[in-house]
Each structure stands twice: as structure tokens, then as C-alpha cells.
Scaffold this motif. Sequence first.
Motif, short mmCIF file in Angstrom:
data_model
loop_
_atom_site.label_atom_id
_atom_site.label_comp_id
_atom_site.label_asym_id
_atom_site.label_seq_id
_atom_site.Cartn_x
_atom_site.Cartn_y
_atom_site.Cartn_z
N HIS A 1 0.79 -12.71 -3.30
CA HIS A 1 0.45 -14.06 -2.37
C HIS A 1 -0.54 -13.22 -1.37
N PRO A 2 -2.07 -13.37 -2.83
CA PRO A 2 -2.42 -11.46 -2.03
C PRO A 2 -3.77 -12.40 -0.64
N GLU A 3 -3.95 -13.37 -1.48
CA GLU A 3 -4.50 -14.42 0.23
C GLU A 3 -4.03 -14.29 0.92
N GLN A 4 -2.92 -14.00 1.05
CA GLN A 4 -2.21 -14.12 2.44
C GLN A 4 -2.02 -12.57 3.13
N ALA A 5 -1.34 -12.03 1.96
CA ALA A 5 -1.95 -10.28 2.72
C ALA A 5 -3.02 -9.29 3.02
N ARG A 6 -4.12 -10.54 2.41
CA ARG A 6 -5.20 -9.84 2.80
C ARG A 6 -5.47 -9.07 4.36
N TYR B 1 1.86 -3.43 8.36
CA TYR B 1 1.61 -3.03 6.92
C TYR B 1 3.11 -3.71 5.77
N LYS B 2 4.17 -3.43 6.58
CA LYS B 2 5.10 -4.21 5.53
C LYS B 2 5.35 -6.19 5.36
N LEU B 3 4.65 -6.24 6.62
CA LEU B 3 4.19 -7.33 5.79
C LEU B 3 3.39 -8.19 5.31
N GLY B 4 2.53 -6.72 5.06
CA GLY B 4 1.99 -7.60 4.30
C GLY B 4 1.80 -6.42 2.39
N SER B 5 3.50 -5.87 2.65
CA SER B 5 3.75 -5.43 1.39
C SER B 5 4.33 -6.57 0.96
N THR C 1 -4.72 0.92 3.20
CA THR C 1 -5.59 1.00 2.53
C THR C 1 -5.27 0.90 0.85
N PHE C 2 -3.95 1.40 0.92
CA PHE C 2 -3.64 1.50 -0.69
C PHE C 2 -2.61 -0.08 -0.61
N GLU C 3 -2.19 -1.03 0.19
CA GLU C 3 -1.81 -2.51 -0.60
C GLU C 3 -3.06 -2.97 -0.96
N LEU C 4 -3.97 -2.66 -0.05
CA LEU C 4 -5.19 -3.60 -0.02
C LEU C 4 -5.81 -3.15 -1.39
N GLY C 5 -5.47 -2.21 -1.91
CA GLY C 5 -5.86 -2.01 -3.14
C GLY C 5 -5.34 -2.35 -4.02
N ARG C 6 -3.90 -2.90 -4.12
CA ARG C 6 -3.69 -3.99 -4.92
C ARG C 6 -3.64 -5.38 -4.52
N VAL C 7 -3.67 -5.80 -3.90
CA VAL C 7 -4.38 -6.69 -3.48
C VAL C 7 -6.13 -7.47 -4.12
N ALA C 8 -7.17 -6.25 -3.85
CA ALA C 8 -7.70 -5.73 -4.45
C ALA C 8 -7.95 -5.99 -6.67
N ASP C 9 -6.91 -5.50 -6.63
CA ASP C 9 -7.12 -5.34 -7.95
C ASP C 9 -5.88 -7.02 -8.17
N LEU C 10 -5.22 -8.58 -7.68
CA LEU C 10 -4.63 -8.91 -8.16
C LEU C 10 -5.63 -9.97 -7.85
N GLU C 11 -6.79 -9.93 -6.90
CA GLU C 11 -7.88 -11.02 -7.02
C GLU C 11 -8.85 -10.54 -7.65
N GLY C 12 -8.60 -9.51 -9.04
CA GLY C 12 -9.86 -8.95 -9.98
C GLY C 12 -10.74 -8.60 -9.27
N LYS C 13 -10.94 -7.91 -8.56
CA LYS C 13 -11.96 -6.85 -7.55
C LYS C 13 -11.93 -5.29 -7.63
N LEU D 1 -4.90 4.10 -9.83
CA LEU D 1 -6.11 4.93 -10.15
C LEU D 1 -6.83 4.50 -11.64
N ALA D 2 -5.28 5.00 -12.45
CA ALA D 2 -5.08 5.28 -13.75
C ALA D 2 -5.32 3.56 -14.47
N GLN D 3 -4.89 3.04 -13.71
CA GLN D 3 -4.59 1.16 -14.16
C GLN D 3 -4.55 0.15 -13.35
N PRO D 4 -5.28 -0.55 -13.64
CA PRO D 4 -4.76 -1.91 -12.49
C PRO D 4 -3.68 -1.99 -12.04
N PHE D 5 -3.39 -2.27 -10.51
CA PHE D 5 -1.78 -3.06 -10.38
C PHE D 5 -2.38 -4.76 -11.14
#
Length: 410
Positions: free
Chosen positions: A333-338, A322-326, A358-370, A401-405
Motif C-alpha cells: 500500500h505505497p499510497e498509504q505509506a508515503r 517509520y514502523k507504520l509506514g514499513s 528515507t529508505f522506506e520512501l525509496g521503497r515507496v518510490a520504487d513501487l510507484e515506478g519512480k 541502489l543496485a536493483q529496484p525494490f
Amino acid sequence: MTVTRLRLVWIGSSLLTAAQPAVAPRATAVRAAPATVDAQIASASNALYNLDRDDALSLARQATIMAPDQSRAYRALATILWLDILFQRGAVTVDNYLGGLTRASLTLPKPPADLDAEFKRALARAIQLADAEVKRRPRDVAAMHDLGAAYAIDASYMASVDGRVMAAFGPARRAFDLEEHVLARTPARVEAGTVVGTYRYSVACLGLTSRLVAYLAGFGGNKARGIALIEAASRAGDARTEAKTALVLIYSREGRHADAYRVLGELAAEYPRNRLFVLEQGAAAIRAGRAEDAEALLTRGLAVFERDPRAKMPGERGLWLYKLGSARISLNHPEQARPVLEAGLQSDPVTWVRGRLTFELGRVADLEGKRPEAIARYRTARAIALQTNDPTGAADAARFLAQPFAMPTR
């Protein structure tokens, strides 16, 4: 924060490991010279802070055989057993003692019966011996310190392990009174400032009504004074390490993340076998905006974790991931975090860490446009956070949830 959490500011920063229960060897008790006993206790403490659990317990148990009539030997054993139990519960990181997760940690399962019984025997003996010494020598500050320190451990255990927070109020007040008297009589005895400073800081953080109750009960406040006392104890005296671990949590609460990062670096250098100090230094680096340092520390630390054959905290691998992904998200570097975060979800993390992953994966998805994936992740993360009394996690998930990361513009 409530009056019942006065000691939790300290216990949450004790980044230690567990020990396996063992039977103390039978031996003829021989009264040892103080220097020998003190060296034995110091060796036990050093082993503990290096996560060498078997050595720490063995040395502490031997200290009570060497010095059966000295309170500090039993207090050292009780301290190691108490921190043992906290580690086995997985409730020893800074995150555990920030926000609502502190309250959640009080509902964990009961400790192993054998460790609990051994702790209570050792602490009862420590208090009995120290109390008798104070009665024999009522003006002796060393005896007062022994008794105050033993009562502080009693209060901490009641609150953090037994969950008897109201019962902890009595020994906490006795600890405060005794250690404050030690400081008044002998200001150079700075180790007493760890207990007094922690209580003063904690009381100053209370709401007005609770603070008045604490004052009426005999506790003093003053946040700046409390921090100054702990800082003095961290520079000299027998409680330097305990004071530094307390400062890590206090600095984190105060938003002084660069200071927390610095102190954790000192602890990691002094105790090179303690991987948890590296984990916390990486986490502090993220909070301090030092993402590159965080990523480097956590990558190296995770490699050490994977090779370390010693006992791990429940869900510890998930916490590292979790900390490393954050950190990698902070580096954009979302591609390395996922893959790291997904591996964390598969590592049987404790529930609140699952929510953070799970929250951090949400941030990854936002950075990837998903965005649809991101919304689903944030909703799940928020539900888990509410379930585990993690207000920080819940608020972060609601925000995105209210606005994308998006990465902040420089």
C-alpha cells in the motif's frame, strides 16, 4: 559483539519511560515488615512498566524510607533511575540493540547530573547493605541474590550510561558468580537465571577469541542453556517481566520473531498503559511477516501515542511513523505509506530513524515506478546509516541502489 556488551543484551530490551527528578520527602525512617516493603517495590515496578513515571519514582523512594536497611529497596530505586536515564536518551527499543546502533548508543550525551548522582547513591547503598548481609550470613542465598542483582545493575549502568565498558567487566563477573551460585544452591530461585542466562547467551555469541577471554575471566557460555534459564525466569519468580523483556531481544536476534511477537503481546496485556510494548509488538509483527497485524497494532498504538500526555522518548513519533509506514509497504500500500513516512521526516526523528524513513520512501518510490526518486532516497539513507553506525540500514540501501525494490511474488 564484544565482551564489553555482555549486559547490553538485557538493557536494550527494557522498554520503559523516564521520570522527572524529585526530592525524596523527609520522614522518620520506620522499619517495615518485609511483606509491606515487597508490596511497595512491586507497586513501583508495576507503575514503571506501565510508564507511570511519577508514581514509580515516588513509590521507590518511599520504599527506601520504609526499609532503610534493606538492599532490595535501594536496588529498586536504582533500577528505576537507570531505566529513566535510558528512556531520556531514547535508547530502549529493540532496534537500538541490534547491529551497530548499540555502539552508537554509547556515545550519547551524559545523563542529567541529579539523576546520575541519585542513582549512584542508591546503588552504592544497595551494594553496601547486601555485602554486609552476605558477610553476616555467607550461606544465605537471598543475601547472595541481593548482592548479585545489585552488581548486575552496576555493570549495566557503567556500560550503557557511563560508557565505561571495561570497568563494567568486574561487577559483571561478580554478578555472574553470585547468581550462578544461587542457582546451584537453590534451583527453584529462577529469578537468578535472568542474569546468569543473559551472560551465558552473550558469551556464546562472541567470536572465538573474545569467548576464550570471557571463559578465562570466569564467565560461562552455552546459548541454549542461557535462553532456557531466562525462559524459566519468565514463567515464575520476581523477575518475570525483566526476563520477558530480555527474551524479546534475544528472540529478535535469533530470528524467532513469532516468539518475540507472542511475548510482547503478553507484556502489552499485562501492562496496558505501556504504549512502547505495542510499538515493539508491531515491529515484531513486521519481522514475523504478519503485516496486517502490524498495521492494525501500529495504527491503534499511534492513536494512543497522540493522546498520551506523558513524557515521550526523543523522536518517538518518528519511530511510530517509520514502523507504520514499513507495515503498509509490506501490505503493498505505497499510497498509504508515503504520507505517513513523509510526516515522520517532519516530526524531528532521531538521526538513524531519519535514515530508515528515507529508505522506506525509496521503497515507496520504487513501487510507484519512480526510480530516480528511489535512487536519490537510497543514497541519502545510506549516507545517514553510515554516519549513525547503522549497518543494517546501510546494507538495505545499498541493495536497492543496485536493483529496484519489488514486492515478493507469492
